[in-house]
Design an enzyme around this catalytic site. Sequence first.
Site, mmCIF file in Angstrom:
data_model
loop_
_atom_site.group_PDB
_atom_site.id
_atom_site.type_symbol
_atom_site.label_atom_id
_atom_site.label_comp_id
_atom_site.label_asym_id
_atom_site.label_seq_id
_atom_site.Cartn_x
_atom_site.Cartn_y
_atom_site.Cartn_z
ATOM 1 C CG ASP A 100 1.700 -6.337 2.321
ATOM 2 O OD1 ASP A 100 1.736 -5.314 1.607
ATOM 3 O OD2 ASP A 100 1.343 -6.326 3.509
ATOM 4 C CD GLU A 133 4.824 -3.027 0.413
ATOM 5 O OE1 GLU A 133 4.440 -1.872 0.575
ATOM 6 O OE2 GLU A 133 4.560 -3.943 1.209
#
Length: 631
Positions: free
Chosen positions: A314, A367
């Site tokens: 993330d 990401e």
Amino acid sequence: MSNVIVHSLFSEFDINLFKAGKHFRLYDKLGSHLIEVDGVKGTYFAVWAPSAKSVSVIGDFNYWNAGEHELNVRWDASGIWEGFIPGVDKGTKYKYKIQSHNNGIWTEKADPFGRFCEQPPNTASLVWDAPYNWKDKKWMDTREEKNGLDKPYSVYEVHLASWKKKNGWESLSYLEMADELVDYVDKMGFTHVEFMPVMEYPYDPSWGYQITGYFAPTSRFGKPEDFKVLVDKFHQKGIGVILDWVPSHFPEDAHGLGFFDGSHLYEHPDRRRGYHPDWKSLIFNYGRNEVRAFLISNAIFWLDQYHVDGLRVDAVASMLYLDYSREEGEWEPNMYGNNENLEALSFLREMNQEVYASFKGVQTIAEESTAFSGVTKPVHFGGLGFGMKWMMGWMHDTLEFFKKEPIYRSYDLNDITFSMTYAFTENFVLPFSHDEVVYGKQSLLYRMPGDEWQRFANLRLLFGYMFTHPGGNLLFMGGEFGQSSEWNFQESLNWHLTQYDFHSGIQEVIKDLNKLYKTNPALYEKQFSQEGFQWIEYNDRENTVITYMRKGKDPKDDLIVACNFTPAPRENYRVGVPKNTQLKLVFNSDDTKYSGSGMGKKTLKPSKTPWNGHPQSVVMTLPPLAVVVYK
């Protein structure tokens, strides 16, 4: 007599590795471990707290009194406090009470390596082991063949707490999901499932992205071994499991990692590099060896102990840049005078190297929302070493294009075609993730223009275009049946909608697209290579139509795709084809079984009419707001 027996699980070699930031199995040493010493059962505790003056284990076994069970500091300047406490059994609640050398500050912390936690809002760690007899040998033995970059990657993204509720309000347990969720994902044909963070987190509205228990599956849904059952059941169905992992930041909650021993232990001490203004959270100190070892050990832990097949990392962009979300004067350049966080870059490279060296057939997925170069290039070529990266630019441009009324789309056809100019610079996954259906952005269905029929036709077209575009695919839960409302983390998905034809039609589209993807090598064998894609026509603005080919290793597998982005059918639409062989329809998003109009030809026979630079061509009937695929 001391209530803590001197004992250690560390060798001198372990300590040297830890100090050097090269110990990547720290979960075997730090934390709490049920062991037997001289015939006596109990628990060994070890915690890193180099600024501590004293460290006590407090818990329900000593009425939470500090001083009764003080750990012993090691003599080797490692900063590790340890000891064996007889009689402390599985399920015992505990924390560390730490007095700092810094002005005698006291902190009371959950175990950074705790394997199980109390259910929030309670915050203690639990002494736990999670023995489990895995039944996924077939998957693990063949994972390398099924989980590679030249294999289908169709991912169903799930927020466990809100996928489905029972009694109208209660989330399913891990064991209930091992039946219902596994069967559903299998029925829908996805190759992988991705869980938003399962690591323990205190605050539900964070969706799990503010983690306090990095080594513990959240207790909201059951025990750690129950989560293993869930992973195991997916594997038995041949479905890979990806976890969202958050090494970018952590919350300031009093029981968490922040200011752990009265010093900036895990977070960077410079607020310009140690505090995240967007998320009001702390940023790891990637330049500190022991912190790197903690994070890489955590990545390894989930792959090792829970048989996980991939980690989606993330907020990578926030790690790469020192000036991320900061104004001028709020950040300091690196030694070369630019904005790259060199320590974070080094950490990510080392993490990826260790993951790929330690496990066969796993993937790491970034990401990463910027144009940072080489995210999915190997480290030895100067890249970051990720297996894949989310294609955020494609997602943004595609949704911007689709929300326009079809009459205006001809002017912006380049929004759709532009992605192919950079599609092979990285190994891209096309994401329609949770972030796209919250905070006023609306559901995917209600981003589509037009009346009800057109909304659903547009959504079917969107998914058909997505699955035939090069790269892997990711779809957030609810999108697969045309969820009408925005995602709400407190509520179940709107499963009642699937009783209606339009919504069940979307489900059937996703099932068939997953089948198309998995059974046609042209869609996955070269999905990250320029060789796997060829334009036929990308500039037909008059009709707002694009046509292209997807190619596999064998030319017999080649597919021809045509997308009509308007509600006007295109009859007698001529498309150049490379070979003089009959084409067979293998997918039509306008099929009546999806609640479409049923237009389109089943077979096409080429004529010797040159078109689009090819010596022969076919004449198609393009249904309204639809994608057709021929083989």
